[in-house]
Write an enzyme that holds these catalytic residues in place. Sequence first.
Site, PDB file in Angstrom:
ATOM      1  N   GLU A 272       0.817  -1.215   0.000  1.00 49.10           N
ATOM      2  CA  GLU A 272       0.000   0.000   0.000  1.00 49.10           C
ATOM      3  C   GLU A 272       0.845   1.256   0.000  1.00 49.10           C
ATOM      4  O   GLU A 272       0.516   2.244  -0.655  1.00 49.10           O
ATOM      5  CB  GLU A 272      -0.961   0.009   1.186  1.00 49.10           C
ATOM      6  CG  GLU A 272      -2.109  -0.995   1.076  1.00 49.10           C
ATOM      7  CD  GLU A 272      -2.964  -0.789  -0.167  1.00 49.10           C
ATOM      8  OE1 GLU A 272      -2.977   0.321  -0.732  1.00 49.10           O
ATOM      9  OE2 GLU A 272      -3.621  -1.753  -0.585  1.00 49.10           O
TER      10      GLU A 272
ATOM     11  N   TYR B 182      -6.037   6.883   3.957  1.00 48.83           N
ATOM     12  CA  TYR B 182      -6.210   5.853   2.942  1.00 48.83           C
ATOM     13  C   TYR B 182      -5.519   4.550   3.341  1.00 48.83           C
ATOM     14  O   TYR B 182      -6.116   3.476   3.345  1.00 48.83           O
ATOM     15  CB  TYR B 182      -5.690   6.307   1.566  1.00 48.83           C
ATOM     16  CG  TYR B 182      -5.484   5.115   0.669  1.00 48.83           C
ATOM     17  CD1 TYR B 182      -6.576   4.514   0.054  1.00 48.83           C
ATOM     18  CD2 TYR B 182      -4.235   4.510   0.558  1.00 48.83           C
ATOM     19  CE1 TYR B 182      -6.423   3.358  -0.689  1.00 48.83           C
ATOM     20  CE2 TYR B 182      -4.070   3.353  -0.180  1.00 48.83           C
ATOM     21  CZ  TYR B 182      -5.166   2.784  -0.802  1.00 48.83           C
ATOM     22  OH  TYR B 182      -5.014   1.631  -1.506  1.00 48.83           O
TER      23      TYR B 182
ATOM     24  N   ASP C 107      -9.158   6.612  -2.543  1.00 52.85           N
ATOM     25  CA  ASP C 107      -7.963   7.021  -3.280  1.00 52.85           C
ATOM     26  C   ASP C 107      -8.439   7.710  -4.562  1.00 52.85           C
ATOM     27  O   ASP C 107      -9.623   7.976  -4.720  1.00 52.85           O
ATOM     28  CB  ASP C 107      -7.098   5.797  -3.595  1.00 52.85           C
ATOM     29  CG  ASP C 107      -7.734   4.923  -4.654  1.00 52.85           C
ATOM     30  OD1 ASP C 107      -8.972   4.958  -4.798  1.00 52.85           O
ATOM     31  OD2 ASP C 107      -7.003   4.197  -5.340  1.00 52.85           O
TER      32      ASP C 107
END
Length: 449
Positions: free
Chosen positions: A102, A184, A202
Amino acid sequence: MDDIIGNTQNTVAPSDQSKKKRPRRVVRPKPKSTQVEKSDDIEDINFTKDETVEIRASLLKWYDENQRDLPWRRISSKGEDEEDNEDTEESEKRAYAVWVSEVMLQQTRVQTVIDYFNKWMTKWPTLSHLAQASLEEVNEMWAGLGYYRRARFLLEGAKMIVEEGGGFPKAVPALRKVKGIGEYTAGAIASIAFKEVVPVVDGNVVRVIARLKAVSTNPKEAVAVKNTWKLAGQLVDLCRPGDFNQALMELGATVCTPSSPSCNECPISTKCRALLLSRCHDSVQVTDYPMKIVKAKQRSDFAAVTVVEVLEGPRMKDEAHPNSKFILVKRADKGLLAGLWEFPSVLLDGEADSVTRRDAIDHYLKSAFDLDPTKSCDIISREDVGEYVHVFTHIRLKMYVEWMVLHVKCFKKLWNKKQGEDDINWKFVDQQTLSCMGLTSGVRKKEKT
DNA sequence: AATACGGGGTC
DNA sequence: GACCCAGTATT
């Protein structure tokens, strides 16, 4: 447990707005046509329960059939749906992989990330492996990926989590405490690795939701961001939050793309208001959503760069010098390209002619290396090799590159100085080593010999 | 609320 | 060349 969608705002009364002080319904730029009806107060936009149910089902089905085979998805365990009997170690390993992926994926394409992810996980398979790495190693691994702060945060975060000994943070608030993990990434890790029912927003989600609801306001505005999170929170599937979040993003990345969406392949096209509007009005296109943002113009910087090639032995006439070394300098540990290695360079005031550039370089080499190229101290050659433009998000950097070949005895003092000291911010590297440091790679390309 | 922070695909 | 990406921290 039918509707834990978590909000009852589907039925909010119009008058409800009055309780908010913010000046609203101010002028807001609209795409082209004004005769199209818009949902123009974003705080009043919601998904109905029916929409939610259908979108979840369609999207998950689509995802099950179409998801890409990505390395970080292989880490996640298959058959451990049978509750929490998975051992901690396995769970931590998955969380770590999700975290690394991520962070790498922040502002970075999937395709770019894949190789870096594989390399990273090979070198540091677990959190504790990473926690023992050095910033230098981590930077080298990250070279070429961009936003190098991410690598440093990853390292610092790993050390922190290991030191505190409480295991990998599982919930969003705990995850948010880790440097480099924002809203996020916290949502992504919590939902994907730990099955927490939280949304993610996102760039893909912003686009998909803006189109689903034909939101024509500036998506960056605080109110809009807040509302997008709210809408994403309404949608997220209660049983498979991680898969749903990935599905939504994957849809944005592969189907609901910025410039040429494949609406005919979209599993939720029947729920898309932007598509509906575009079919009713010639003046409207799906790509009108979300609203385009004008970006600030980048500033222009200028730098004089010098490749200093150092020969130890005698010069071989017109031959390559396989044993020569190059000077590399370490950048400051804050700011642009923090802590990365580059060829000696100085920032200039602006455009500069050859003489001005050499003056700047001379001054720099004198102060940094006690090297005076103006004295003929065995300088074998010195020539301009060209100009290079490197474009960053916010800077357009023009580099004037020159190439200097000189003999090692030009700066005996440096050559003899012990390497490996902590305060040292420069080093000699050979041609091989040079090939693994990315970044000013544009400059390095010059060296074809 | 605006800006700093990379690099590479894509149209 | 402009856009924009599985964003975050700092100002």
